[in-house]
Write an enzyme that holds these catalytic residues in place. Sequence first.
Site, PDB file in Angstrom:
ATOM      1  N   THR A  79     -45.090  22.522  -2.925  1.00 45.76           N
ATOM      2  CA  THR A  79     -46.148  21.509  -3.016  1.00 45.76           C
ATOM      3  C   THR A  79     -47.563  21.981  -2.683  1.00 45.76           C
ATOM      4  OG1 THR A  79     -44.595  19.758  -2.584  1.00 45.76           O
ATOM      5  CG2 THR A  79     -46.880  19.257  -2.097  1.00 45.76           C
ATOM      6  N   ASN A 100     -45.923  25.305   2.310  1.00 50.17           N
ATOM      7  CA  ASN A 100     -46.237  24.117   3.117  1.00 50.17           C
ATOM      8  C   ASN A 100     -46.348  24.576   4.564  1.00 50.17           C
ATOM      9  OD1 ASN A 100     -46.036  22.562   0.793  1.00 50.17           O
ATOM     10  ND2 ASN A 100     -43.855  22.164   1.108  1.00 50.17           N
ATOM     11  N   ASP A 161     -50.628  14.379   3.319  1.00 45.20           N
ATOM     12  CA  ASP A 161     -51.942  14.915   3.694  1.00 45.20           C
ATOM     13  C   ASP A 161     -52.326  16.108   2.827  1.00 45.20           C
ATOM     14  OD1 ASP A 161     -50.854  17.362   5.207  1.00 45.20           O
ATOM     15  OD2 ASP A 161     -49.908  15.737   6.317  1.00 45.20           O
ATOM     16  N   HIS A 307     -44.918  21.476  -9.123  1.00 43.69           N
ATOM     17  CA  HIS A 307     -43.688  22.236  -9.374  1.00 43.69           C
ATOM     18  C   HIS A 307     -42.685  21.280  -9.996  1.00 43.69           C
ATOM     19  CE1 HIS A 307     -41.890  20.061  -6.018  1.00 43.69           C
ATOM     20  NE2 HIS A 307     -42.963  20.348  -5.314  1.00 43.69           N
ATOM     21  N   HIS A 445     -36.732  23.010  -4.933  1.00 39.96           N
ATOM     22  CA  HIS A 445     -37.534  23.824  -5.856  1.00 39.96           C
ATOM     23  C   HIS A 445     -38.093  25.001  -5.086  1.00 39.96           C
ATOM     24  CE1 HIS A 445     -40.857  21.952  -3.702  1.00 39.96           C
ATOM     25  NE2 HIS A 445     -40.117  20.864  -3.753  1.00 39.96           N
TER      26      HIS A 445
END
Length: 503
Positions: A79, A100, A161, A307, A445
């Site tokens: 992400t 992340n 966020d 993604h 993913h």
Amino acid sequence: MKKVLFFWVAVCSMLTASAQQRPQFGEKPKLVVGIVVDQMRWDYLSRYYNKFGEDGFRRLIDQGYSFDNCLINYLPTVTAIGHTSAYTGTTPAFHGICGNNFFIDGKDTYCCSDKTVQPVGSDNQKAGCMSPVNLLSTTIGDQLRLHTDFKAKVIGVSYKDRASILPAGHSGNAAYWLDTKNRQFITSTYYMQELPQWAKAYNKQLAKNKEFEKVGKDVGLYPLTGHITTDMAIAALKGERLGQGEETDMLCVSYSQTDVIGHKWGTRGDHTDEVYLELDKDLTRLFAALDEQVGRGNYLVFLTADHGAAHNNQFMQDNKLHAGKWASDNVKKELEQYIASKLGAAKPVVLGIYDYRIFLDHQGIAEQGLELQRVKDVAIEYLRQSPNLSFVVDYEKAAMAPVSQFLRERMINGYNFHRSGDIIVCVEPGYYEYGSWSSPTGTTHGEWNPYDAHIPLLFYGWKVPHGASPREVHITDIAPTVCAWLHIQQPNACIGEALQFSK
Ligand SMILES: [Zn+2]
């Protein structure tokens, strides 16, 4: 002679027609709207096409321009990296958002964590101490702000966020995200000291939302998150009068419920069908609000994903397809044991395995009198014997690794030596990381394979012709394309290329 003249008239009019498709210097849209749908596979566009209404996704497909083969050109596909790469036109090697969560010189770091700032809109430190502090390059919005001497407004809105902060960049006027504990949209002191009146007014409405009250912190598992994100985006559009100033403004909206639902229930089934059909209605509402305030044809939209996702491994196996689980927790444990037995390491040397990358404890290795390269070589020796891995590569030797150029390039594009770890592995097609956090019915993913890396890329609105292209383009081409159309400089570490829209 007549025939020749006719031919030249035809050619000239074709040239004029194609020249008219591209904006001229001095022309600009009133607003750019970037939409990122978290975990949206490209094939969902066709899977749901007949169920979509005419004015959501289909407005983009039927009236806009689709790049049908847009791939993610780095590893891993997660992400924070996806959002950042779409808006910066570059990859983790340059923009530094390497996951992340990742380690910066051995220190475990959440991509947007910033202890120097405070929450605004709630007192929830865990949710609110966030900023783009770890982002190393500029975004489209930063370039727009620079180009207009900071007159353009740039705003990010999302449930997560990171999906709001990273697109808005360093100089974004605001990024708003959801504090699920307090059921409010919040920001941080990085942007402002107090929420604007329109945001406070929307939060008051949100506090009375009975459905939200019922589902509480689990809201990400419901299409409701999409409705709330859309409401907040429309509130920002109106409250900030976006697209009504002298300069082009930018609104970055990211939808994250699709990812939360995918992780829980996978790529198939009622929950996934519902969330995309509900999102289609949200997009319809968003476009209607944009038509009303900014005017059809006055705003430029792009829609993409950060993604995709694999099909659930059990679903694949049940249908006789090659797939399975890669238990990274066990791999970490066994890897530690192997290194200890081979090299006599008394203390653990593996900091973590994040998104198919092994982060070694450089300091700890040195303190134990061990040589880093020797530890890496022993780790690789173990990983090459472990099941279901296609490739195991020492990042520092990736350029010479015996893997296809295609994959090598993606590994190197994702490699920042302060932040990406030491060794990268690729699992066999259909396999994915599976741990105590995983849902047996869900998915995840992170890999290079088409299911993770093939994403939608649609442009619509201001000057965009209707059409589609089958050629391979990349997530890093989005930012230079938008910048070319706005006649502004590309983000400062951009490696992508501006795309041509040919009919
Ligand atoms: Zn995810």
